[in-house]
Scaffold this motif. Structure first.
Motif, PDB file in Angstrom:
ATOM      1  N   ALA A 187      70.012   4.935  65.522  1.00 64.49           N
ATOM      2  CA  ALA A 187      68.727   5.678  65.848  1.00 64.49           C
ATOM      3  C   ALA A 187      67.792   4.286  65.534  1.00 64.49           C
ATOM      4  CB  ALA A 187      68.355   6.617  64.946  1.00 64.49           C
ATOM      5  N   ARG A 188      68.113   3.481  64.701  1.00 60.84           N
ATOM      6  CA  ARG A 188      67.020   2.374  64.445  1.00 60.84           C
ATOM      7  C   ARG A 188      66.948   1.538  65.837  1.00 60.84           C
ATOM      8  NH1 ARG A 188      67.536  -2.385  63.913  1.00 60.84           N
ATOM      9  NH2 ARG A 188      69.758  -2.223  63.983  1.00 60.84           N
ATOM     10  N   ALA A 189      68.167   1.297  66.321  1.00 60.24           N
ATOM     11  CA  ALA A 189      68.183   0.290  67.592  1.00 60.24           C
ATOM     12  C   ALA A 189      67.311   0.973  68.814  1.00 60.24           C
ATOM     13  CB  ALA A 189      69.442  -0.169  67.855  1.00 60.24           C
ATOM     14  N   ARG A 190      67.726   2.272  68.921  1.00 60.78           N
ATOM     15  CA  ARG A 190      67.365   3.240  69.967  1.00 60.78           C
ATOM     16  C   ARG A 190      65.680   3.177  69.913  1.00 60.78           C
ATOM     17  NH1 ARG A 190      70.584   7.157  68.623  1.00 60.78           N
ATOM     18  NH2 ARG A 190      68.960   8.701  68.993  1.00 60.78           N
ATOM     19  N   ALA A 191      65.031   3.263  68.684  1.00 54.85           N
ATOM     20  CA  ALA A 191      63.633   3.378  68.373  1.00 54.85           C
ATOM     21  C   ALA A 191      63.070   1.955  68.744  1.00 54.85           C
ATOM     22  CB  ALA A 191      63.529   3.623  67.183  1.00 54.85           C
ATOM     23  N   PHE A 192      63.780   1.076  68.291  1.00 57.49           N
ATOM     24  CA  PHE A 192      63.332  -0.296  68.769  1.00 57.49           C
ATOM     25  C   PHE A 192      63.108  -0.595  70.361  1.00 57.49           C
ATOM     26  CE2 PHE A 192      64.340  -4.733  70.106  1.00 57.49           C
ATOM     27  CZ  PHE A 192      63.244  -5.358  69.526  1.00 57.49           C
ATOM     28  N   TYR A 193      64.195  -0.416  70.949  1.00 55.66           N
ATOM     29  CA  TYR A 193      64.365  -0.622  72.563  1.00 55.66           C
ATOM     30  C   TYR A 193      63.255   0.375  72.942  1.00 55.66           C
ATOM     31  CZ  TYR A 193      68.646  -3.264  71.596  1.00 55.66           C
ATOM     32  OH  TYR A 193      69.477  -4.279  71.413  1.00 55.66           O
ATOM     33  N   THR A 194      63.112   1.603  72.750  1.00 57.12           N
ATOM     34  CA  THR A 194      62.274   2.501  73.127  1.00 57.12           C
ATOM     35  C   THR A 194      60.765   1.979  73.079  1.00 57.12           C
ATOM     36  OG1 THR A 194      63.681   4.449  72.741  1.00 57.12           O
ATOM     37  CG2 THR A 194      61.139   4.767  73.110  1.00 57.12           C
ATOM     38  N   SER A 195      60.465   1.314  72.081  1.00 57.38           N
ATOM     39  CA  SER A 195      59.076   0.505  71.537  1.00 57.38           C
ATOM     40  C   SER A 195      59.046  -0.636  72.371  1.00 57.38           C
ATOM     41  CB  SER A 195      59.158   0.217  70.239  1.00 57.38           C
ATOM     42  OG  SER A 195      59.814  -0.888  69.708  1.00 57.38           O
ATOM     43  N   GLN A 196      60.123  -1.328  72.956  1.00 56.68           N
ATOM     44  CA  GLN A 196      60.043  -2.450  73.961  1.00 56.68           C
ATOM     45  C   GLN A 196      59.995  -1.808  75.244  1.00 56.68           C
ATOM     46  OE1 GLN A 196      59.332  -5.462  72.704  1.00 56.68           O
ATOM     47  NE2 GLN A 196      59.270  -4.476  70.839  1.00 56.68           N
ATOM     48  N   GLY A 197      59.869  -0.468  75.715  1.00 54.62           N
ATOM     49  CA  GLY A 197      59.723   0.010  77.104  1.00 54.62           C
ATOM     50  C   GLY A 197      61.066   0.617  77.624  1.00 54.62           C
ATOM     51  N   TRP A 198      62.200   0.493  76.890  1.00 57.28           N
ATOM     52  CA  TRP A 198      63.515   1.105  77.660  1.00 57.28           C
ATOM     53  C   TRP A 198      63.364   2.493  77.556  1.00 57.28           C
ATOM     54  CZ3 TRP A 198      67.736  -2.383  78.659  1.00 57.28           C
ATOM     55  CH2 TRP A 198      67.459  -3.603  78.326  1.00 57.28           C
ATOM     56  N   GLU A 199      64.268   2.963  78.614  1.00 62.24           N
ATOM     57  CA  GLU A 199      64.329   4.529  78.478  1.00 62.24           C
ATOM     58  C   GLU A 199      65.669   4.861  78.480  1.00 62.24           C
ATOM     59  OE1 GLU A 199      62.259   5.250  82.268  1.00 62.24           O
ATOM     60  OE2 GLU A 199      60.182   5.241  81.303  1.00 62.24           O
ATOM     61  N   GLU A 200      66.069   6.036  77.875  1.00 57.85           N
ATOM     62  CA  GLU A 200      67.456   6.388  78.169  1.00 57.85           C
ATOM     63  C   GLU A 200      67.868   6.734  79.585  1.00 57.85           C
ATOM     64  OE1 GLU A 200      70.245  10.058  76.162  1.00 57.85           O
ATOM     65  OE2 GLU A 200      68.472   9.191  75.013  1.00 57.85           O
ATOM     66  N   ASP A 201      68.910   6.189  79.951  1.00 57.71           N
ATOM     67  CA  ASP A 201      69.467   6.366  81.142  1.00 57.71           C
ATOM     68  C   ASP A 201      70.906   6.965  81.176  1.00 57.71           C
ATOM     69  OD1 ASP A 201      69.200   5.943  83.935  1.00 57.71           O
ATOM     70  OD2 ASP A 201      70.430   4.113  83.949  1.00 57.71           O
ATOM     71  N   GLY A 202      71.367   7.804  80.328  1.00 61.11           N
ATOM     72  CA  GLY A 202      72.371   8.659  80.341  1.00 61.11           C
ATOM     73  C   GLY A 202      73.385   8.042  79.284  1.00 61.11           C
ATOM     74  N   ARG A 203      74.674   8.674  79.049  1.00 61.98           N
ATOM     75  CA  ARG A 203      75.465   8.528  78.004  1.00 61.98           C
ATOM     76  C   ARG A 203      76.760   8.271  78.496  1.00 61.98           C
ATOM     77  NH1 ARG A 203      73.642  10.517  72.367  1.00 61.98           N
ATOM     78  NH2 ARG A 203      71.578  10.795  72.867  1.00 61.98           N
ATOM     79  N   GLU A 204      77.500   7.414  77.598  1.00 63.69           N
ATOM     80  CA  GLU A 204      78.902   7.027  78.073  1.00 63.69           C
ATOM     81  C   GLU A 204      79.444   7.052  76.703  1.00 63.69           C
ATOM     82  OE1 GLU A 204      80.441   2.871  79.485  1.00 63.69           O
ATOM     83  OE2 GLU A 204      79.405   4.000  81.154  1.00 63.69           O
TER      84      GLU A 204
END
Length: 156
Positions: free
Chosen positions: A125-142
């Motif tokens: 969750a920490r990494a996902r929050a960092f990427y989200t703060s940099q403008g990344w958006e979830e684009d699916g799951r694998e």
């Protein structure tokens, strides 16, 4: 400071990689899967190949002459992917990750990319929050990973 990696950085990069991975895989995967000798050697060999490759850019974040983070960017499956992005847990939330990410964006924009993707271990969750703060958006799951996409503004 962000700079291109050289082969002499390999030990330091591998140390950062091992420490960072242990923070999010521990308790989710068997230790051998992320820190066993075979896995560490696989990661080391892959990073050495990336540093030597013309198809990848390996960047290091340094502080006081010490490698505190790294990113490996390169083409895969006809789209650019951030293969690795790791910051030493000792320097989390000090700006090293943001500075390294900004330089990745510079590399992508120079390559005239309009969108990039990455995979994040779902429990991280920490990494996902960092990427989200940099403008990344979830684009699916694998499987056990979240796919994320960053849309890059058109360059000048």
């Amino acid at each position: 400071m962000i700079r291109p990696a050289v082969i002499e950085d390999l030990d330091a990069i591998c140390d950062v990689h091992a420490r960072a991975r242990a923070t999010y895989y521990a308790g989710h995967l068997p230790a051998d899967a992320y820190s066993g000798p075979e896995e560490l050697e696989r990661q080391r060999a892959g990073t050495a190949r990336a540093i030597a490759s013309r198809e990848h850019t390996v960047l290091c974040a340094t502080r006081d002459g010490r490698v505190v983070g790294f990113a490996v960017v390169g083409a895969r499956f006809d789209e650019d992917k951030l293969f690795h992005f790791h910051i030493d847990p000792e320097v989390w939330r000090t700006g090293a990750g943001t500075a390294l990410h900004q330089e990745c964006v510079v590399v992508w924009r120079a390559a005239k990319l309009t969108s990039v993707r990455l995979e994040v271990f779902a429990p991280n969750a920490r990494a996902r929050a960092f990427y989200t703060s940099q403008g990344w958006e979830e684009d699916g799951r694998e499987d056990d990973h979240v796919l994320m996409r960053l849309r890059l503004p058109a360059g000048d």
